[in-house]
Scaffold this active site. Structure first.
Site, short mmCIF file in Angstrom:
data_model
loop_
_atom_site.label_atom_id
_atom_site.label_comp_id
_atom_site.label_asym_id
_atom_site.label_seq_id
_atom_site.Cartn_x
_atom_site.Cartn_y
_atom_site.Cartn_z
N ILE A 112 14.46 -37.91 -9.46
CA ILE A 112 15.45 -37.51 -10.46
C ILE A 112 15.11 -36.18 -11.12
O ILE A 112 15.87 -35.68 -11.94
CB ILE A 112 15.61 -38.59 -11.55
CG1 ILE A 112 14.26 -38.88 -12.23
CG2 ILE A 112 16.21 -39.86 -10.97
CD1 ILE A 112 14.36 -39.88 -13.37
N GLY A 113 13.98 -35.59 -10.77
CA GLY A 113 13.62 -34.31 -11.36
C GLY A 113 12.25 -33.88 -10.89
O GLY A 113 11.64 -34.49 -10.00
N SER A 114 11.76 -32.82 -11.50
CA SER A 114 10.43 -32.32 -11.16
C SER A 114 9.72 -31.89 -12.42
O SER A 114 10.35 -31.46 -13.40
CB SER A 114 10.53 -31.15 -10.18
OG SER A 114 11.26 -30.08 -10.76
N GLY A 115 8.41 -32.03 -12.41
CA GLY A 115 7.59 -31.63 -13.54
C GLY A 115 6.55 -30.62 -13.11
O GLY A 115 6.53 -30.17 -11.96
N GLY A 154 4.23 -32.47 -10.53
CA GLY A 154 4.80 -33.19 -9.40
C GLY A 154 6.21 -33.64 -9.69
O GLY A 154 6.89 -33.10 -10.58
N GLU A 155 6.67 -34.63 -8.97
CA GLU A 155 8.05 -35.09 -9.08
C GLU A 155 8.19 -36.19 -10.13
O GLU A 155 7.24 -36.91 -10.43
CB GLU A 155 8.52 -35.62 -7.72
CG GLU A 155 8.59 -34.54 -6.65
CD GLU A 155 8.85 -35.10 -5.27
OE1 GLU A 155 9.41 -34.38 -4.45
OE2 GLU A 155 8.47 -36.28 -5.03
N VAL A 156 9.42 -36.29 -10.67
CA VAL A 156 9.78 -37.37 -11.58
C VAL A 156 10.77 -38.27 -10.84
O VAL A 156 11.77 -37.79 -10.31
CB VAL A 156 10.40 -36.84 -12.88
CG1 VAL A 156 10.74 -37.99 -13.82
CG2 VAL A 156 9.47 -35.86 -13.56
N LYS A 180 6.30 -40.44 -13.32
CA LYS A 180 5.81 -39.09 -13.09
C LYS A 180 4.67 -39.17 -12.08
O LYS A 180 3.73 -39.94 -12.27
CB LYS A 180 5.30 -38.46 -14.39
CG LYS A 180 6.38 -38.20 -15.43
CD LYS A 180 5.78 -37.50 -16.65
CE LYS A 180 6.83 -37.21 -17.70
NZ LYS A 180 6.26 -36.53 -18.89
N ASP A 220 6.06 -29.60 -30.83
CA ASP A 220 7.12 -29.13 -29.93
C ASP A 220 8.35 -30.01 -30.05
O ASP A 220 8.97 -30.38 -29.05
CB ASP A 220 6.61 -29.11 -28.49
CG ASP A 220 7.55 -28.34 -27.55
OD1 ASP A 220 8.36 -27.55 -28.06
OD2 ASP A 220 7.48 -28.55 -26.33
#
Length: 723
Positions: A365-368, A371-373, A391, A484
């Site tokens: 569903i995404g990338s960080g 690595g990938e999410v 993650k 943040d």
């Protein structure tokens, strides 16, 4: 002989009625009714209109109400709160009440069934007079659908389907249910062995059990607790021939369940000792002498050999309540994993290890950064699967990258709050290293709001803000400073519950375009950061409050970029000179004032998160304060974003519209009579809408431009200028 005129006894015409024979005049049929025969004693209701048994013939016919509107829900563990507004059409009656129907739905196929008798409704499930309801005792990690229908005195007469509003929710993690069965296994002079059964609804993995015990009738004087990993425990240090009371409760990562019912157990009798008085005196003297010698040895050891932990009682194992005062371990405080000599030890101390075989990855569903999410499901032993976000650490990492990757898990593992992202655990003992968290269906808050511009009521937006503030209050109470806080780091689930996330500031900001270098090195998110944190890198809960004010602005502006296209340097200079973001379009005055309070230059003047939560609660309870919005808001010495609005070259309304790239509306302004910029600057949102400008994005852009022009003139001509 006198006779009454005939018209006194004449039959009533069509459309009129007389409820009983006599000399009274005929009456016209009430609304939504008609008499289609002469001499009618009652007017029959029109189709789909009715009278109830208590309505007199003179009452207008009425109909069932339409569905309630603005149905919203908030979820806290396994308890939800429903709020709604009355129907737009009450059917012409004032006796409107509400019924709530609850159905539990399985994950796999939409198979739903009634929620059952264990669910608790407050104040009640049916015939509600108020427009709110709390539903408790739901199952954890379960889908529910709620129907809210409005009914009145004639709803039962209608053959048409009743109108209702629906909302789908998913419950969160929850504390385990009550331990029900607890019994004595055996007793001795100074100990009791207890066994019990696991709760019917563990709602997760049972981490430990807590046994509370005290002498009967002495609970207010002294009680103790003991912790156990299994469903069996031996309680020692008891007095012979004494009756004790025991209770047990279970704890998961979501918290503790309720204590069980009490069970009484009497310890065995001690051996009878028969000594004369002199013998007892000698025994006592001998014991005292031995105690003195023992204390001397211990003191000597402490002085020469250091203090041994073997002499310490574990605060985690026992807690005592003496003389009306309870002695607890210190309140929970956040522990920075970076203070560990071995950061991996922090992961082992705080995070739960999950077997890789329990995780099923279904899609990316995404990338960080590392690595990938992914989206997947976690199988809890003995229970069904729950959706999770995963993650992963990409192949080819070095040991430092692995430690940095897991450091966020050791931070998240210390948090347990409905508005803070929940860590399920980590996978470190397989080829693929993973961090497993709860799954948030709607993703990041800023993206979610931008895709649904104008879709929510002000109460829904305030409820989101209240959740974020509650999560930040919890983190602040633990001593954790986020550094943040921004809408991009808030996640939203399917129930619109917002949760604070992203606890890896040091690494994430390296590639953040909104971050800027400071004189001491590193990067910080300029548009969300308090002035003292930018200048001196002084971060605190007060600097998080400043950031929260910017998050408020983002939410009310539906994810718009703070300070628009201003450069980071212009943002720093403008804030330093006193400029503050204007209220977004339609923002209630009370909310913008709270933002301004969060942006106080003196950090000691900013409200604490506990006060922010209290203020938002009051606004939710007193919604009339959220109906007031101000078009002319407070500005102080603003700097203009020349990249977005260049007013130096604007002499006419047409020039201004061209500068904001909305020249297609020149005819709208001309037909509306706005022929000068002075007239434009007196406009409010209703004036803009009356010009036929229907796109919300264009309305917001025009209003923001007008506000900045006003602020520019106030800055140039002085605050006493009247527009």
């Amino acid at each position: 002989m006198w006779t009454w005129p005939l018209f006194y006894f004449a039959a009533c015409d069509l459309g009129y009625y007389k409820s009983s024979p006599g000399d009274q005049l005929c009456s016209k049929c009430p609304p939504f009714s008609l008499s289609d025969t002469l001499a009618s004693q009652i007017c029959e209701c029109d189709t789909n209109y009715y009278r109830c048994s208590t309505d007199p013939p003179s009452t207008a016919c009425t109909r069932p109400p339409s569905a309630p509107i603005n149905l919203i829900s908030s979820v806290n563990g396994t308890t939800i709160t429903l709020d709604w507004s009355p129907p737009r059409d009450t059917g012409g009656r004032r006796d409107v009440t509400y019924n709530v129907i609850c159905r539990r739905c399985a994950w796999d196929a939409g198979q739903c069934e009634p929620c059952g008798g264990g669910v608790r409704y407050t104040p009640q499930q049916m015939s509600l007079a108020k427009t709110s309801l709390t539903v408790a005792n739901l199952q954890a990690h379960m889908n529910y659908t709620f129907w809210v229908e409005a009914v009145n005195g004639v709803s039962d007469f209608s053959l048409e389907q009743r109108m209702f509003s629906t909302v789908n929710i998913t419950t969160n993690q929850a504390a385990p249910s009550q331990v029900v069965v607890i019994r004595k296994e055996k007793t001795a002079e100074n100990s009791v062995t207890l066994i019990w059964q696991e709760p019917d609804q563990p709602n997760g993995i049972i981490l430990e059990y807590e046994i509370k015990y005290f002498e009967k009738d002495k609970e207010m004087q002294s009680y103790s607790t003991l912790k156990a990993k299994d469903t069996r425990a031996v309680v020692t240090g008891l007095q012979p021939s004494t009756r004790y009371v025991f209770q047990v409760r279970a704890r998961t990562s979501a918290g503790c369940g309720r204590f069980s019912q009490t069970v009484e157990v009497e310890t065995s009798k001690g051996m009878a000792l028969r000594y004369d008085t002199m013998t007892i005196v000698w025994i006592c003297l001998t014991l005292i002498s031995g105690l003195i010698v023992l204390l001397t040895v211990i003191i000597c050891k402490k002085r020469h050999c250091g203090y041994s932990k073997a002499f310490q009682d574990s605060d985690e194992e026992k807690m005592h309540y003496q003389n009306g005062q309870i002695t607890l371990a210190e309140s929970k405080v956040y522990v920075d994993p970076h203070t560990y000599e071995d950061p991996c030890q922090a992961v082992r101390d705080f995070a739960r290890e999950i077997e890789a075989s329990r995780i099923k990855i279904e899609k990316i569903i995404g990338s960080g950064e590392f690595g990938e999410v992914c989206y997947g499901r976690l199988k809890i032993p003995g229970k069904r699967e729950v959706p999770v976000a995963i993650k992963t650490l990409k192949v080819g990492y070095n040991e430092k990258q692995r430690r940095d990757f897991l450091s966020e898990a050791s931070i998240m593992a210390q948090f347990d709050h409905p508005n803070v992202i929940h860590l399920e655990g980590v996978v470190t003992r397989s080829k693929l290293t993973m961090i497993v968290t709860e799954y948030m269906e709607n993703g990041s808050l800023d993206t979610f709001l931008r895709s649904r511009d104008g879709h929510f009521t002000i109460i829904q937006l305030v409820s989101m803000l209240r959740g974020i503030a509650s999560g930040m209050k919890y983190l602040s109470d633990l001593g954790y400073v986020h550094r943040d806080l921004a809408a991009r780091n808030i996640l939203v689930n399917s129930n619109l519950v917002c949760k604070v996330s992203d606890f890896g500031l040091s690494r994430i900001l390296e590639d953040d375009p909104d971050a800027a270098y400071t004189t001491t090195g590193g990067k910080i998110p300029i548009r969300w950061t308090a002035p003292e944190a930018i200048t001196y890198r002084t971060f605190s809960s007060a600097s998080d409050v400043w950031s929260y004010g910017v998050v408020m602005w983002e939410v009310l502006a539906y994810g718009e970029r703070p300070y628009w296209n201003m450069t980071n340097r212009d943002v720093i200079n403008s804030v330093e000179e006193g400029y503050r973001l204007p209220a977004p379009m339609g923002c209630p005055t009370a909310l913008h004032q709270l933002m301004l309070d969060c942006w106080q230059r003196d950090r000691n003047e900013r409200p604490r998160f506990s006060l922010i939560v209290s203020i938002l609660d009051k606004l939710i309870r007193n919604q009339e304060h959220l109906k007031l919005s101000s078009t002319l808001n407070r500005f102080t010495h603003p700097r203009l974003d020349r990249g977005l609005f260049d007013f130096a070259s604007c002499a006419t309304v047409d020039d201004w519209l061209d500068s904001i790239k909305l020249g297609q509306y020149k005819d709208n302004f001309l037909m509306g009579g706005y022929r000068s910029l002075g007239m434009v600057m007196r406009m409010n949102i209703n004036d803009i809408r009356r010009l036929g400008i229907s796109l919300i994005g264009h309305q917001k852009k025009i209003l923001t431009s007008i506000q900045i022009m006003r602020a520019h003139l106030i800055n140039t001509l002085g605050p006493r200028m009247h527009l």
